[in-house]
Design a protein around this motif. Structure first.
Motif, PDB file in Angstrom:
ATOM      1  N   ALA A 165       3.218  42.953  26.218  1.00 37.54           N
ATOM      2  CA  ALA A 165       2.185  42.464  25.372  1.00 37.54           C
ATOM      3  C   ALA A 165       1.856  41.134  25.762  1.00 37.54           C
ATOM      4  O   ALA A 165       2.558  40.236  26.184  1.00 37.54           O
ATOM      5  CB  ALA A 165       2.626  42.354  24.149  1.00 37.54           C
ATOM      6  N   VAL A 190      -2.490  40.279  21.490  1.00 36.02           N
ATOM      7  CA  VAL A 190      -1.524  40.968  20.285  1.00 36.02           C
ATOM      8  C   VAL A 190      -1.613  39.827  19.131  1.00 36.02           C
ATOM      9  O   VAL A 190      -1.082  40.210  18.140  1.00 36.02           O
ATOM     10  CB  VAL A 190      -0.055  41.309  20.627  1.00 36.02           C
ATOM     11  CG1 VAL A 190      -0.300  42.458  21.700  1.00 36.02           C
ATOM     12  CG2 VAL A 190       0.714  40.251  20.827  1.00 36.02           C
ATOM     13  N   VAL A 202       1.770  46.178  16.139  1.00 35.27           N
ATOM     14  CA  VAL A 202       2.371  46.654  17.344  1.00 35.27           C
ATOM     15  C   VAL A 202       3.798  46.962  17.208  1.00 35.27           C
ATOM     16  O   VAL A 202       4.169  48.033  17.827  1.00 35.27           O
ATOM     17  CB  VAL A 202       2.321  45.275  18.394  1.00 35.27           C
ATOM     18  CG1 VAL A 202       3.139  45.599  19.721  1.00 35.27           C
ATOM     19  CG2 VAL A 202       1.000  44.968  18.622  1.00 35.27           C
ATOM     20  N   LEU A 217      -0.989  45.715  26.734  1.00 31.88           N
ATOM     21  CA  LEU A 217      -1.599  45.131  25.310  1.00 31.88           C
ATOM     22  C   LEU A 217      -2.207  43.863  25.444  1.00 31.88           C
ATOM     23  O   LEU A 217      -1.447  42.856  25.274  1.00 31.88           O
ATOM     24  CB  LEU A 217      -0.846  45.317  24.196  1.00 31.88           C
ATOM     25  CG  LEU A 217      -0.468  46.820  23.574  1.00 31.88           C
ATOM     26  CD1 LEU A 217       0.449  46.671  22.485  1.00 31.88           C
ATOM     27  CD2 LEU A 217      -1.853  47.733  23.304  1.00 31.88           C
ATOM     28  N   GLY A 218      -3.388  43.416  25.553  1.00 38.62           N
ATOM     29  CA  GLY A 218      -3.847  42.401  25.493  1.00 38.62           C
ATOM     30  C   GLY A 218      -3.308  41.248  26.374  1.00 38.62           C
ATOM     31  O   GLY A 218      -3.190  40.058  25.978  1.00 38.62           O
ATOM     32  N   ASP A 260      -7.780  46.066  26.231  1.00 37.91           N
ATOM     33  CA  ASP A 260      -8.158  44.913  26.385  1.00 37.91           C
ATOM     34  C   ASP A 260      -9.625  44.704  25.812  1.00 37.91           C
ATOM     35  O   ASP A 260     -10.364  45.627  25.871  1.00 37.91           O
ATOM     36  CB  ASP A 260      -8.054  44.068  27.623  1.00 37.91           C
ATOM     37  CG  ASP A 260      -8.030  42.700  27.939  1.00 37.91           C
ATOM     38  OD1 ASP A 260      -9.000  41.925  27.309  1.00 37.91           O
ATOM     39  OD2 ASP A 260      -6.780  42.203  28.228  1.00 37.91           O
ATOM     40  N   ASP A 316     -10.199  45.797  20.815  1.00 41.36           N
ATOM     41  CA  ASP A 316      -8.882  44.613  20.603  1.00 41.36           C
ATOM     42  C   ASP A 316      -7.730  45.495  20.130  1.00 41.36           C
ATOM     43  O   ASP A 316      -7.822  46.642  19.754  1.00 41.36           O
ATOM     44  CB  ASP A 316      -9.754  43.740  19.373  1.00 41.36           C
ATOM     45  CG  ASP A 316      -9.808  44.590  18.108  1.00 41.36           C
ATOM     46  OD1 ASP A 316      -8.636  44.802  17.444  1.00 41.36           O
ATOM     47  OD2 ASP A 316     -10.898  44.945  17.839  1.00 41.36           O
ATOM     48  N   VAL A 317      -6.865  44.885  20.184  1.00 45.53           N
ATOM     49  CA  VAL A 317      -5.414  45.555  19.973  1.00 45.53           C
ATOM     50  C   VAL A 317      -5.225  46.054  18.673  1.00 45.53           C
ATOM     51  O   VAL A 317      -4.714  47.326  18.491  1.00 45.53           O
ATOM     52  CB  VAL A 317      -4.011  44.569  20.280  1.00 45.53           C
ATOM     53  CG1 VAL A 317      -3.040  45.308  19.673  1.00 45.53           C
ATOM     54  CG2 VAL A 317      -4.069  44.155  21.725  1.00 45.53           C
ATOM     55  N   THR A 321      -7.512  49.096  17.983  1.00 48.48           N
ATOM     56  CA  THR A 321      -7.244  50.221  18.830  1.00 48.48           C
ATOM     57  C   THR A 321      -6.008  51.021  18.269  1.00 48.48           C
ATOM     58  O   THR A 321      -5.900  52.233  18.164  1.00 48.48           O
ATOM     59  CB  THR A 321      -6.950  49.659  20.222  1.00 48.48           C
ATOM     60  OG1 THR A 321      -8.194  49.279  20.786  1.00 48.48           O
ATOM     61  CG2 THR A 321      -6.235  51.079  21.209  1.00 48.48           C
TER      62      THR A 321
END
Length: 583
Positions: free
Chosen positions: A212, A216, A223, A276-277, A296, A315-316, A319
């Motif tokens: 991450a 995030v 998450v 993630l991001g 992303d 975006d996290v 998603t």
């Protein structure tokens, strides 16, 4: 007096929420500075001028404020050398996604192209460190250019540069400025087919791992819920640490040069790696034989750093919300348990070893100072970290709480960032505890900003990790098989400088004095500087050591011995070999 272009500029900045302009007055910038004066300052609804000692520091300070607030902040430089000095700090701001508008004052309009005194052509200079870079040539044009700059800096989270000739800034304003409107952060959800493929990869993989990044932010709980459902250990980048490590039972630390814990093993031994991001740049620390999904909000970053099997543009938060109903709850959490056990062992044997049994070691181990600082600092403190070994100690020993923030030159890697960033952070929130973790190398480079702290009586706590060497460069040379050269400097008593400036200052040479010195500095009502004399041989040991690194280090130490440095080599071994991770 009629409204000038400079007055109009200041009014536009104020309407966009800008509270301060960081910089140095003079020459072509004077009309803008005088407009700031006439605005009455923030206390009267205008803008404050913050006098830094170097324009590079002005840009760093503005970027720190922008990162903490999420709103546009401003810095400025006069023509020629003044705006040239902004460039390094603006590179850092751009790479840190900090919304900053820079006012680059320019020579008189009629002299452009004549090789005039201090002519530099700013429109060419700032292209690579900004999303927007325009020159104002008429009063009619000025308000629209400034408006565009503000919208782009905020909307794209980066730097916008406006070049304004000094003679034009004095002219009478023409027309009304467009109304500034701050956009809300967007929600981006991937298409249904991509979400379906993502779920299928999750469901068929027995060992899932998450890495991450700062993307995030705002999705901490989501998450963690997803990771719990699929049994995934969570590693993170340094910029992601603030937003994911706290209250995280699946945490396995960081990878990379600053790494610690089981993150490296977690992402390399998995069947499926989910990025993630994160725009983590070091591909050598990412696996090339693991199925990889990257999520992303910026589509251009997908697959930028490492080959990926599925690109997820979103975006996290959005998603994971779309993904959750399709993902099966994995009952077998053996992979997660294995990585958590490994993480605990590594933290005890490697990272934890640095702070055990060092209370009597002289010079002081810097890791010990960082661990004590973590215990004593406020739960919502802001830590700024110089690039180099202080970033290593901060990354490994300063723990996030969900309210703390850490700032550094984490994507640009500039020296000397910590003190000017602390200035910007403190002006943003005068009542918040701001701690500058400064290396003696970084502090020495922009040491003039101690004058800025003293001038404004900012209650910044400046902790100098003073090892009289460039420790990160020393490590780089040795890993490359080179004897360290040109990295050591004569010792300096920085506490004496602090005393001369009227700060609470103390020099600490004994580990037994560390806690009391930190307590006194953190509790002092005003600026404080503590100069810790630390072990120059304490170097960063990566969590994963390759044969090439071992050979390089061994070769470097061998050359050091052959060059007459046997004593130094022995000291280095005693300081570091006991901390090398053992599998």
């Amino acid at each position: 007096m009629a409204e000038t272009v400079a007055d109009q500029l200041v009014a536009q900045l104020s309407a966009a929420g800008v509270k301060r302009i960081y910089g140095i007055v003079g020459d072509s910038l004077n009309p803008v500075v005088d407009a700031v004066r006439r605005s009455g300052g923030s206390a009267k609804g205008g803008i404050d001028w913050v006098h830094t000692r170097h324009e590079e520091a002005a840009a760093f300070a503005a970027a720190a404020e922008a990162q903490l607030t999420g709103t546009v902040t401003a810095c400025a430089g006069s023509c020629g050398p003044g705006n040239l000095h902004l460039i390094n700090g603006l590179y850092d701001a751009q790479r840190s996604s900090a919304p900053v508008i820079a006012i680059a004052a320019d020579i008189p309009s009629i002299e452009v192209g004549s090789n005039y005194f201090q002519e530099t052509h700013p429109i060419r200079l700032f292209n690579e460190c900004s999303w927007y870079n325009e020159h104002i040539s008429t009063a009619q044009q000025a308000p629209r250019v400034v408006h565009h700059a503000l919208q782009i800096a905020q909307g794209r989270s980066g730097v916008a540069v406006v070049t304004l000739p000094g003679d034009l800034a004095e002219k009478e304003a023409v027309g009304r400025a467009p109304q500034y409107t701050r956009p809300a952060a967007p929600s981006v959800t991937p298409d249904d087919e991509t979400v379906k493929k993502f779920a299928e990869l999750n469901n068929k993989s027995k060992k899932v791992a998450i890495f991450a990044g700062i993307g995030v932010a705002g999705a901490h709980d989501e998450v963690l819920a997803f990771a719990d459902k699929v049994g995934a250990p969570i590693g993170h980048s340094l910029r992601g640490k603030d937003f994911i490590q706290y209250d995280n039972p699946n945490d396995v630390g960081m990878t990379g040069l600053l790494g610690y814990g089981a993150a490296h093993a977690g992402i390399h031994d998995a069947d499926l790696l989910i990025l993630l991001g994160t725009d983590f740049p070091y591909e050598q620390f990412l696996p090339d034989d693991v199925t990889t999904v990257q999520v992303d909000i910026a589509a251009e970053r997908l697959g930028w750093r490492t080959p990926i099997d599925l690109a997820v543009h979103g975006d996290v938060l959005s998603t994971l919300a779309a993904l959750d109903p399709m993902v099966k709850d994995k009952r077998n959490k053996s992979y997660l348990k294995k990585m958590l056990k490994r993480h605990d062992e590594l933290m005890t044997k490697s990272v934890g070893a640095y702070t055990k049994n060092v209370q009597d070691l002289v010079p002081i181990h810097p890791e010990y100072i960082a661990s004590i600082l973590d215990d004593l600092a406020d739960d919502d403190a802001v830590f700024t970290m110089d690039t180099g070994m202080t970033t290593v100690w901060g990354a490994r020993y300063i723990n996030p709480t969900g309210r703390r923030r850490t700032l550094g030159s984490f994507t640009h890697g500039s020296m000397a960032n910590a003190l000017p960033q602390a200035i910007g952070a403190q002006l943003t929130d005068p009542n918040r505890q701001i701690v500058s973790m400064s290396g003696d190398g970084g502090l020495g480079m922009l040491m003039g900003e101690l004058l800025t702290v003293g001038m404004y009586k900012l209650p910044v706590k400046i902790l100098v990790f003073n090892n009289s060497t460039l420790g990160m460069v020393k490590a780089e040379m040795l890993v490359a098989g080179l004897p360290d050269f040109g990295v050591d400097v004569p010792g300096v008593d920085y506490s004496a400088l602090g005393t001369a400036l009227g700060m609470h200052s103390q020099r600490v040479e004994q580990p037994g004095d560390v806690e009391a010195a930190l307590t006194a500095a953190l509790e002092h009502d005003g600026p404080a500087l503590v100069d810790f004399v630390t072990d120059p041989m304490a170097l960063s040991v990566p969590t994963k050591i390759t044969p090439d690194q071992i050979m390089g280090f061994a070769a470097g130490v061998s050359k050091l011995v052959l060059g007459g440095g046997a004593g130094e080599a022995m000291k280095m071994a005693k300081s570091n070999l006991r901390n090398i991770p053992r599998n």
